[in-house]
Enzyme design. Structure first.
Site, mmCIF file in Angstrom:
data_model
loop_
_atom_site.group_PDB
_atom_site.id
_atom_site.type_symbol
_atom_site.label_atom_id
_atom_site.label_comp_id
_atom_site.label_asym_id
_atom_site.label_seq_id
_atom_site.Cartn_x
_atom_site.Cartn_y
_atom_site.Cartn_z
ATOM 1 N N ASP A 184 0.868 -1.182 0.000
ATOM 2 C CA ASP A 184 0.000 0.000 0.000
ATOM 3 C C ASP A 184 0.905 1.232 0.000
ATOM 4 O OD1 ASP A 184 -2.199 1.864 0.629
ATOM 5 O OD2 ASP A 184 -3.329 0.052 1.034
ATOM 6 N N GLY A 206 4.760 -0.209 -4.301
ATOM 7 C CA GLY A 206 3.881 0.390 -3.313
ATOM 8 C C GLY A 206 2.949 1.362 -4.001
ATOM 9 N N HIS A 207 2.177 2.103 -3.197
ATOM 10 C CA HIS A 207 1.201 3.025 -3.776
ATOM 11 C C HIS A 207 1.667 4.468 -3.727
ATOM 12 C CE1 HIS A 207 -2.332 -0.052 -3.210
ATOM 13 N NE2 HIS A 207 -1.306 -0.540 -3.867
ATOM 14 N N GLY A 208 2.946 4.692 -3.415
ATOM 15 C CA GLY A 208 3.489 6.040 -3.441
ATOM 16 C C GLY A 208 3.399 6.741 -2.110
#
Ligand SMILES: *[C@@H]1O[C@H](CO)[C@@H](O)[C@H](O)[C@H]1NC(C)=O
Ligand SMILES: *[C@@H]1O[C@H](CO)[C@@H](O)[C@H](O)[C@H]1NC(C)=O
Ligand SMILES: *[C@@H]1O[C@H](CO)[C@@H](O)[C@H](O)[C@H]1NC(C)=O
Length: 360
Positions: A184, A206-208
């Site tokens: 995430d 990941g999601h940044g």
């Protein structure tokens, strides 16, 4: 020095009580090298007697591997520090949440952050390695003056909700130097945050790095003075992201993203003010997004939209500044574009793709 010899919860509790209760000098609790300690959920409660308490982790701490072992245990914490004012944590050790048996289970009733800092101040955490959390790796809340340096956080891309570091209701945070791979957000900034500096981060997969999501269920939020500098995003779903729920109130302002490097990122620069469940038609409220700057951002986008400023028609976004940005397609020869709605701001220097949709 308060050394721990066994995995017994009692041994950890005793060492903490001794270190925390010691009034003179700099008491340090030590988790020795060369050993693995299986630890059940534990709350390290303050306040402590000395100005600073040390926790030196040299060995490996592991969580119960089998979900059954968590039956009847507090899933809101595994290693948690609360009401400690003056904490110094360091070491070459590993903290392993062994979350793999949780990852395919639904979110509810899973152990939450593997490491949490609540109602604390003057906390310094450095060099530690956090891996395979069931959900969030590190959560900081209701705290003040928290410093993280040289952390390693690692869980697979496919592990759900394993945010690297989540911060909420906290001011004056410095995260300097972290290598984060997660399923995430690498770092997520929630409500009630102010003066948060994030620098020298490698994020991916990941999601940044996300500000939000903010304003869920019509709640009022305050986020300001956030600085994100020198971040390499490697094959993340987002780079610099701000996301707010429709119908929320309050603001997210004074947010700087600088010196970003994107490698095959799906949404390198993204604001989404339309984050929503189903029932968000005809809302007249929104979280104000203002004074957001993006400077010195380079690299490649995996999708055709490299810059997306999707602001809603009720509050919109204002004061968006962009300077020296060059994002190209990760697929050679393909164009990338910017898309915006209801976004006001200015462009300086060279910005590619150009952003003609930014309103003055
Ligand atoms: C964050 O950076 C700003 C600007 O350099 C500085 O004034 C502030 O004290 C820093 N805050 C923390 C918590 O390090
Ligand atoms: C957001 O943070 C502010 C400041 O800490 C707090 O007063 C407010 O209750 C928070 N809102 C929610 C929805 O948690
Ligand atoms: C939403 O707004 C539109 C246009 O103003 C209107 O036609 C529609 O009935 C509204 N829907 C609801 C659920 O209020």
């Amino acid at each position: 020095m308060f050394l721990i010899f066994t995995s017994k919860l009692q041994a950890f509790s005793k060492a903490w009580t001794a270190a925390c209760g010691e009034a003179s000098g700099f008491p340090v609790m030590v988790i020795p090298e060369g050993k693995t300690f299986l630890l059940m959920p534990i709350l390290f409660q303050g306040p402590c007697k000395s100005k600073t308490v040390g926790v030196k982790i040299l060995g490996t701490i592991v969580a119960p591997e089998n979900p059954v072992m968590w039956n009847g245990k507090d899933i809101d914490l595994w290693l948690a520090f609360k009401d400690v004012h003056g904490l110094w944590m360091d070491g070459t050790g590993w903290i392993n949440g062994r979350g793999y048996n949780w990852w395919d289970q639904s979110c509810r009733n899973k152990p939450k952050p593997m490491f949490s800092i609540y109602s604390c101040s003057e906390v310094f955490v450095s060099n530690l390695k956090f891996i395979n959390s069931p959900q969030f790796h590190i959560k900081v809340g209701w705290s003040n003056k928290i410093h993280f340096t040289k952390l390693l956080i690692n869980s697979p891309e496919t592990s759900p909700n394993t945010d690297g570091i989540h911060i909420e209701a906290t001011s004056h945070v410095n995260i300097h130097g972290a290598v984060i791979a997660a399923g995430d957000d690498c770092i997520s900034i929630g409500n009630g945050t102010s003066d948060i500096n994030i620098s020298n981060i490698i994020c991916g997969p990941g999601h940044g790095i996300s500000i939000g999501s903010l304003g869920r269920g019509g709640s009022t939020v305050t986020v300001d003075h956030i600085s994100v500098t020198n971040v390499k995003f490697l094959r993340t779903t987002n780079g610099a992201r701000i996301k707010t729920w429709q119908g929320g109130r309050g603001y997210a302002s004074n947010i700087k993203f600088e010196q970003l490097e994107f490698t095959e990122v799906q949404n390198p620069i993204i604001i989404d003010q339309y984050y929503c469940d189903k029932q968000c038609k005809n809302v007249t409220e929104g979280v104000q997004i203002s004074d957001i700057s993006y400077r010195e951002a380079f690299g490649t986008s995996k999708t055709p939209i490299a810059i997306s400023l999707n602001c809603d028609e009720t509050v919109g976004c204002k004061g968006i500044f962009m300077e020296n940005i060059k994002i190209t397609s990760a697929i050679p020869g393909k164009p990338v574009t910017a898309s915006c709605s209801n976004a006001k701001g200015k462009v300086y220097g060279v910005v590619q793709p150009n952003v003609p949709c930014l309103l003055h």
